[in-house]
Design a protein around this motif. Sequence first.
Motif, mmCIF file in Angstrom:
data_model
loop_
_atom_site.group_PDB
_atom_site.id
_atom_site.type_symbol
_atom_site.label_atom_id
_atom_site.label_comp_id
_atom_site.label_asym_id
_atom_site.label_seq_id
_atom_site.Cartn_x
_atom_site.Cartn_y
_atom_site.Cartn_z
ATOM 1 N N MET A 81 53.720 32.551 68.997
ATOM 2 C CA MET A 81 54.059 32.171 67.631
ATOM 3 C C MET A 81 55.513 31.711 67.615
ATOM 4 O O MET A 81 56.382 32.366 68.166
ATOM 5 N N SER A 82 55.774 30.601 66.944
ATOM 6 C CA SER A 82 57.136 30.062 66.905
ATOM 7 C C SER A 82 57.988 30.853 65.930
ATOM 8 O O SER A 82 57.479 31.552 65.049
ATOM 9 N N CYS A 83 59.287 30.718 66.069
ATOM 10 C CA CYS A 83 60.223 31.373 65.143
ATOM 11 C C CYS A 83 59.998 30.861 63.721
ATOM 12 O O CYS A 83 60.085 31.626 62.763
ATOM 13 N N ILE A 143 58.109 31.881 58.163
ATOM 14 C CA ILE A 143 57.245 31.561 57.019
ATOM 15 C C ILE A 143 56.423 32.783 56.628
ATOM 16 O O ILE A 143 56.277 33.102 55.452
ATOM 17 N N ILE A 144 55.882 33.504 57.613
ATOM 18 C CA ILE A 144 55.107 34.717 57.327
ATOM 19 C C ILE A 144 55.998 35.757 56.659
ATOM 20 O O ILE A 144 55.606 36.378 55.668
ATOM 21 N N GLN A 145 57.216 35.944 57.161
ATOM 22 C CA GLN A 145 58.138 36.924 56.574
ATOM 23 C C GLN A 145 58.462 36.560 55.121
ATOM 24 O O GLN A 145 58.468 37.424 54.248
ATOM 25 N N LEU A 146 58.722 35.283 54.879
ATOM 26 C CA LEU A 146 59.013 34.848 53.512
ATOM 27 C C LEU A 146 57.805 35.042 52.607
ATOM 28 O O LEU A 146 57.941 35.446 51.448
ATOM 29 N N SER A 147 56.608 34.767 53.124
ATOM 30 C CA SER A 147 55.389 34.940 52.331
ATOM 31 C C SER A 147 55.189 36.404 51.965
ATOM 32 O O SER A 147 54.863 36.737 50.823
#
Length: 173
Positions: free
Chosen positions: A1-3, A8-12
């Motif tokens: 998984m890219s940074c 994006i997952i963390q922000l979501s």
Amino acid sequence: MSCKSLRIIQLSVALVLMMAAQAAFAHQIKAAITTVLFNPHTQNIEVMHRFNLHDAEHAVKALFDKHADILDDKTTQKAFADYVAARFALLNADAESLALKTVGYEVEGKFFWVYQETAEPPKLEGLTIRHDALRDLWPAQINTLNVEGKGDIKTLTFRDNVELLSVEFKHHH
């Protein structure tokens, strides 16, 4: 998984948590809406107070007794309507209270309504209003009031230490 994907997952996740926190907080806001309507057909000032039923249920248990039942007990409903009426006043320019009478109250869906009315005085250049319902129980209670039927809708917000608010009417026919 890219940074970038991880970010994006963390922000979501952060956004979902913030929205959940806001939803939980929104339910805890104590607020009521009142409409003061100048009815040209009846020449009356009609007052409609709308309280969240959830708040009214908690209020009657704190105000009257822990077994008070606003949903099914007419005596509790009347007592709450009387409580609201005692904490609401319309005053004319001479600081004289207009004689409001309670004309009804009801449970409707998620709300408890209290209805009041009085005859519109012949010359009324404005109103000073007191709306303290539930503010003695919950200092964070916010009572929003809309004045309709005298030109543009005027909105007043009773919060914190605000006890009296006023509206003026331009000569409106």
